[in-house]
Scaffold this active site. Structure first.
Site, short mmCIF file in Angstrom:
data_model
loop_
_atom_site.label_atom_id
_atom_site.label_comp_id
_atom_site.label_asym_id
_atom_site.label_seq_id
_atom_site.Cartn_x
_atom_site.Cartn_y
_atom_site.Cartn_z
N ARG A 99 0.81 -1.24 0.00
CA ARG A 99 0.00 0.00 0.00
C ARG A 99 0.83 1.27 0.00
NH1 ARG A 99 -2.72 -3.23 3.70
NH2 ARG A 99 -4.56 -4.21 2.79
N LYS A 156 2.79 11.69 -10.33
CA LYS A 156 1.89 10.89 -11.15
C LYS A 156 2.63 9.63 -11.60
CE LYS A 156 -0.05 13.95 -14.20
NZ LYS A 156 -1.03 14.23 -15.27
N GLU A 199 9.42 20.25 -23.69
CA GLU A 199 8.72 20.44 -22.41
C GLU A 199 9.33 21.61 -21.62
OE1 GLU A 199 5.97 18.77 -21.68
OE2 GLU A 199 6.06 16.88 -22.80
N LYS A 201 7.16 23.64 -12.26
CA LYS A 201 6.29 22.48 -12.06
C LYS A 201 6.00 22.30 -10.57
CE LYS A 201 4.96 17.86 -13.19
NZ LYS A 201 5.05 16.67 -14.04
N GLU A 234 -4.26 17.26 -9.46
CA GLU A 234 -4.73 17.73 -10.77
C GLU A 234 -6.24 17.93 -10.81
OE1 GLU A 234 -2.45 16.19 -14.08
OE2 GLU A 234 -4.10 16.61 -15.43
N ARG A 243 -3.33 22.67 -12.33
CA ARG A 243 -2.21 21.83 -12.79
C ARG A 243 -2.40 21.46 -14.26
NH1 ARG A 243 0.31 16.60 -9.59
NH2 ARG A 243 1.72 15.88 -11.22
N ASN A 287 -0.81 21.09 -19.54
CA ASN A 287 -1.19 20.42 -20.79
C ASN A 287 -1.13 21.35 -22.00
OD1 ASN A 287 -1.64 17.90 -19.67
ND2 ASN A 287 -3.68 18.49 -18.98
N HIS A 314 -0.69 19.99 -25.42
CA HIS A 314 -0.88 18.54 -25.31
C HIS A 314 -2.19 18.06 -25.92
CE1 HIS A 314 2.68 18.67 -22.89
NE2 HIS A 314 2.64 17.38 -22.63
N HIS A 368 -1.48 15.22 -28.31
CA HIS A 368 -2.01 13.85 -28.15
C HIS A 368 -2.80 13.42 -29.37
CE1 HIS A 368 -1.72 13.95 -23.48
NE2 HIS A 368 -0.59 13.57 -24.06
N HIS A 401 6.62 12.05 -28.40
CA HIS A 401 5.76 12.89 -27.57
C HIS A 401 6.21 14.35 -27.56
CE1 HIS A 401 3.16 14.14 -24.29
NE2 HIS A 401 4.22 14.62 -23.67
P1 NAD Z 1 11.80 6.67 -21.98
O1 NAD Z 1 11.79 6.35 -20.57
O2 NAD Z 1 11.25 5.66 -22.94
O3 NAD Z 1 13.28 7.05 -22.42
C1 NAD Z 1 13.56 7.35 -23.76
C2 NAD Z 1 14.68 6.45 -24.31
O4 NAD Z 1 15.93 6.91 -23.81
C3 NAD Z 1 14.58 5.01 -23.88
O5 NAD Z 1 14.96 4.20 -24.97
C4 NAD Z 1 15.60 4.89 -22.76
O6 NAD Z 1 16.09 3.59 -22.62
C5 NAD Z 1 16.66 5.83 -23.22
N1 NAD Z 1 17.48 6.45 -22.18
C6 NAD Z 1 17.06 6.96 -21.01
N2 NAD Z 1 18.05 7.59 -20.38
C7 NAD Z 1 19.14 7.47 -21.17
C8 NAD Z 1 20.48 7.94 -21.06
N3 NAD Z 1 20.86 8.71 -20.04
N4 NAD Z 1 21.35 7.60 -22.04
C9 NAD Z 1 20.93 6.88 -23.11
N5 NAD Z 1 19.68 6.44 -23.27
C10 NAD Z 1 18.78 6.74 -22.31
O7 NAD Z 1 10.98 8.02 -22.31
P2 NAD Z 1 10.90 9.45 -21.63
O8 NAD Z 1 10.75 10.39 -22.76
O9 NAD Z 1 11.95 9.66 -20.63
O10 NAD Z 1 9.51 9.37 -20.84
C11 NAD Z 1 8.29 9.15 -21.49
C12 NAD Z 1 7.31 8.56 -20.52
O11 NAD Z 1 7.10 9.48 -19.46
C13 NAD Z 1 5.95 8.27 -21.11
O12 NAD Z 1 5.55 6.98 -20.72
C14 NAD Z 1 5.04 9.30 -20.48
O13 NAD Z 1 3.72 8.84 -20.32
C15 NAD Z 1 5.71 9.54 -19.17
N6 NAD Z 1 5.44 10.85 -18.57
C16 NAD Z 1 4.98 10.88 -17.30
C17 NAD Z 1 4.73 12.08 -16.67
C18 NAD Z 1 4.29 12.11 -15.24
O14 NAD Z 1 3.91 13.17 -14.75
N7 NAD Z 1 4.35 10.99 -14.56
C19 NAD Z 1 4.93 13.29 -17.35
C20 NAD Z 1 5.40 13.23 -18.65
C21 NAD Z 1 5.65 11.99 -19.26
ZN ZN Z 2 4.29 16.13 -22.17
#
Ligand code: NAD
Ligand code: ZN
Length: 367
Positions: free
Chosen positions: A124, A146, A188, A230, A240, A244, A248, A251, A255, A273
């Protein structure tokens, strides 16, 4: 070594975000947030070979009493599944993780979201420490609590609000990040300037080349400022329920582009993205101008900045305006009153606007 920047997220479940080069090699800093004797490091197949051994060695040296285990999953958005989440929980069970155990997320947003959700659910809720390694994770996903995994029927459909115990962002890890991922994160970063602070847009214009050259200090400054914006919204609206949703900006359009192209960006073709958000921000700024809320010159300035950062600013071919509009109607961000957008009052100041008429949206999509 440059100074470590620190941003605090205020509130009952507040935490600090530390930013600077070399932090993954700082054993005292990495081990400080760990309360118990168990920790599971979650990472992916790209990040683990680069950083996991070193993080483990660093933690062991600082805290010899710590029992560490690792859960390494294949990289990619299509791996952010309930099945991988289940495997992560099994890894916690195998470790014998107690309520004072910590999940350490070492990777991008995919790892941060999945590991954070596992931490939210194990017994939990246990601590999660975020060690983001992509620019997007450093400025966005690791902050705010999130967490989620995807279902075949949609992204982030299963998740929880679970603030991290700490966020430690080592800017040196960005040196190995693929160029396209760096640029996606910069989209971003630009977003924060666009919605919160036009002087940050000035700063980004002045430092675009340094950011693209991965200058440690420029990156750390951009990350710290992004996190500060942020952190402020998240502290005001942790679940949210209100403003917050300003985050978006770009977005709703973004999206629609991502879903219409079938998340092709995650497999290499099509926009990813951050790229889709870059296009979406230009469209939102143009829509703001079309509705007489902001000046077209500001929209054009935003477009020029994104272009300098190597980001796309136009809808890719083959995505008809009507199809994109239909996607937006299905989006979480639509409501009964019509389409809802984050729009500009002016560059650096935005607000959530409901009931935007379809024909205005179509006109911007078709331009
Ligand atoms: P990701 O985690 O897929 O990373 C992108 C790529 O880079 C992957 O192939 C990873 O293996 C590689 N990588 C990561 N760090 C590296 C490094 N230092 N050197 C070499 N390669 C590296 O994608 P992302 O863009 O980091 O995140 C996208 C995700 O985040 C989505 O699933 C999205 O929904 C989520 N997200 C969440 C929130 C939130 O508030 N929780 C906000 C925005 C996005
Ligand atoms: Zn985004």
């Amino acid at each position: 070594m440059s100074a470590v920047r620190k941003v605090e997220v205020a509130g009952e479940n507040g935490y600090s975000i530390e930013i600077g080069p070399g932090l993954l090699e700082d054993g005292a800093r990495l081990s400080k947030p760990l309360r118990g004797r168990h920790a599971l490091i979650v990472s992916d197949g790209n990040v683990a070979p680069l950083y996991l051994d070193s993080v483990e060695t660093t933690l062991h040296a600082a805290r010899p009493d710590l029992t560490l285990a690792r859960f390494v999953m294949p990289a990619g958005e299509h791996e952010k599944t309930l099945a991988r989440f289940g495997e992560c929980l099994h890894a916690l069970a195998a470790l014998g993780a107690t309520r004072d155990a910590t999940v350490i997320a070492l990777g991008g947003g995919v790892i941060g979201d999945l590991a954070g959700f596992a931490a939210a659910c194990w017994m939990r809720g246990i601590d999660c420490v975020q060690l983001p390694t992509t620019l997007l994770a450093m400025v966005d996903s690791s902050v705010g609590g999130k967490t989620a995994v995807d279902l075949p029927s949609g992204k982030n459909l299963v998740g929880a609000f679970h603030p991290p115990r700490a966020v430690i962002a080592d800017t040196a890890a960005l040196r190995s990040l693929p160029e396209r991922e760096l640029r996606a994160g910069l989209a971003e970063v630009v977003k924060y300037g666009a919605i919160f602070d036009a002087t940050f847009l000035d700063w980004l214009e002045a430092h675009a080349d340094a950011l693209l050259a991965r200058d440690d200090d420029a990156l750390a400054e951009a990350i710290a400022r992004s996190c500060a914006y942020k952190a402020e919204v998240v502290a005001r609206d942790p679940f949210e329920r209100g403003d917050r949703a300003m985050l978006n900006f770009g977005h709703t359009f973004g999206h629609a582009i991502e879903t219409e192209q079938g998340y092709a960006g995650t497999s290499g073709d099509g926009l990813n993205h951050g790229e889709a958000v870059a296009v979406g921000m230009v469209l939102a700024a143009r829509l703001s101008a079309a509705l007489g809320r902001a000046s077209l010159a500001d929209a054009e300035r935003l477009q020029r900045l994104l272009q300098r950062l190597g980001l796309p600013t136009a809808i890719p071919p083959g995505l008809p305006p009507q199809a994109l509009l239909a996607r937006m109607r299905l989006d979480k961000k639509a409501d009964a009153a019509g389409l809802r957008f984050v729009l500009w009052d002016r560059a650096g100041a935005a607000r959530i606007v409901s009931g935007v008429p379809d024909q205005d949206v179509l006109a911007v999509l078709a331009a």
